[in-house]
Design a protein around this motif. Structure first.
Motif, PDB file in Angstrom:
ATOM      1  N   HIS A 113      32.307  24.023  60.358  1.00 58.94           N
ATOM      2  CA  HIS A 113      33.699  24.162  59.918  1.00 58.94           C
ATOM      3  C   HIS A 113      34.662  24.107  61.085  1.00 58.94           C
ATOM      4  O   HIS A 113      34.305  24.442  62.209  1.00 58.94           O
ATOM      5  N   HIS A 125      37.629  26.351  62.158  1.00 64.37           N
ATOM      6  CA  HIS A 125      38.054  27.727  61.891  1.00 64.37           C
ATOM      7  C   HIS A 125      39.341  28.040  62.641  1.00 64.37           C
ATOM      8  O   HIS A 125      39.623  27.449  63.677  1.00 64.37           O
ATOM      9  N   ILE A 185      37.638  29.929  57.615  1.00 62.80           N
ATOM     10  CA  ILE A 185      37.370  28.493  57.521  1.00 62.80           C
ATOM     11  C   ILE A 185      38.638  27.758  57.098  1.00 62.80           C
ATOM     12  O   ILE A 185      39.294  28.140  56.131  1.00 62.80           O
ATOM     13  N   VAL A 229      32.916  25.566  64.483  1.00 64.82           N
ATOM     14  CA  VAL A 229      31.766  26.464  64.507  1.00 64.82           C
ATOM     15  C   VAL A 229      30.630  25.822  63.706  1.00 64.82           C
ATOM     16  O   VAL A 229      30.853  25.312  62.609  1.00 64.82           O
ATOM     17  N   HIS A 239      26.832  26.626  62.075  1.00 66.99           N
ATOM     18  CA  HIS A 239      26.096  27.798  61.599  1.00 66.99           C
ATOM     19  C   HIS A 239      24.642  27.454  61.271  1.00 66.99           C
ATOM     20  O   HIS A 239      24.304  26.306  61.024  1.00 66.99           O
TER      21      HIS A 239
HETATM   22 CU   LIG Z   1      32.134  28.209  59.968  1.00 61.91          CU
END
Ligand SMILES: [Cu+2]
Length: 217
Positions: free
Chosen positions: A80, A82, A130, A182, A184
């Motif tokens: 995403h 962010h 997000i 980011v 994950h």
């Molecule tokens: Cu994220």
């Protein structure tokens, strides 16, 4: 999806117009060097994700190229953009690890016993909510934040290469240079399975983060 998580991820990205006009841009090139989110290397099994993103903004159209390596192989990785003006807007340091355990919900943290891992919830004050979900198809809003079936799956060597042109909200385009990318998802060694997908904590664990900078060209 767990309802609490849905609520957590649905926090709208209320980007106020930045007073920092120097960051405002409606066109240009940006890049982000993605570095591993600091984790205790026993707790995370030695994860060391790095990557790079280049972004080209034209109006509200954002063309994104992102490559990364060191990811849990053969598993999807949510990615995403962010950030918001209420957040510190930095990638988290290990000091963000202030709580024990397998919760990504700040409402149910067990405070005061760091476990060597920065969870999704622990990192949120730094990198914010997000704004854009870097999915492969369909919706790219925060609502798709955990639609793991629409994120890239790392190859057998733990690499991803992402390219997509997406249309982003106006406030995101204007504040792109304040935001972050980011990545994950990590399978952790502390449990019996060899997948991140049976644990929302693992599937959402932030593993790499990079601040988006105006590349000045
Ligand atoms: Cu994220």
């Amino acid at each position: 999806m767990n309802k609490k998580i849905a609520v957590l991820l649905a926090v709208p990205a209320t980007l106020a117009m930045s007073a920092g006009a120097a960051f405002a841009a409606s066109a240009g090139y940006f890049d982000a060097a993605l570095h591993a989110v600091p984790h205790d290397h026993v707790a995370d099994g030695g994860s060391d994700v790095t990557g790079r993103a280049t972004l080209h903004l034209t109006g509200r159209t954002l063309d994104i190229n992102l490559s990364a390596s060191g990811l849990t192989p053969n598993e999807p990785h949510a990615m995403h953009i962010h950030g918001d003006v209420q957040a510190a807007n930095e990638c988290p340091g290990i000091e963000a690890d202030t709580n024990t355990g397998d919760s990504i919900d700040p409402g149910s943290f067990v405070a005061g016993t760091p476990d060597g891992l920065i969870s999704l919830g622990e990192g949120l004050p730094d990198y914010g909510p997000i704004d854009v979900s870097l999915t492969t198809t369909g919706d790219t809003s925060a609502a798709s934040g955990l639609s793991l079936e629409r994120f890239l799956v790392a190859d057998a060597t733990g690499r991803i290469a992402y390219h997509r042109s997406v249309v982003v909200p106006k406030d995101i385009a204007k504040n792109l240079g304040n935001l972050h990318i980011v990545i994950h998802g990590a399978d952790l060694p502390g449990d019996a399975d060899a997948s991140s997908l049976s644990s929302l904590f693992e599937a959402t664990l932030p593993v790499a983060c990079g601040e988006i900078d105006n590349a000045g060209r």
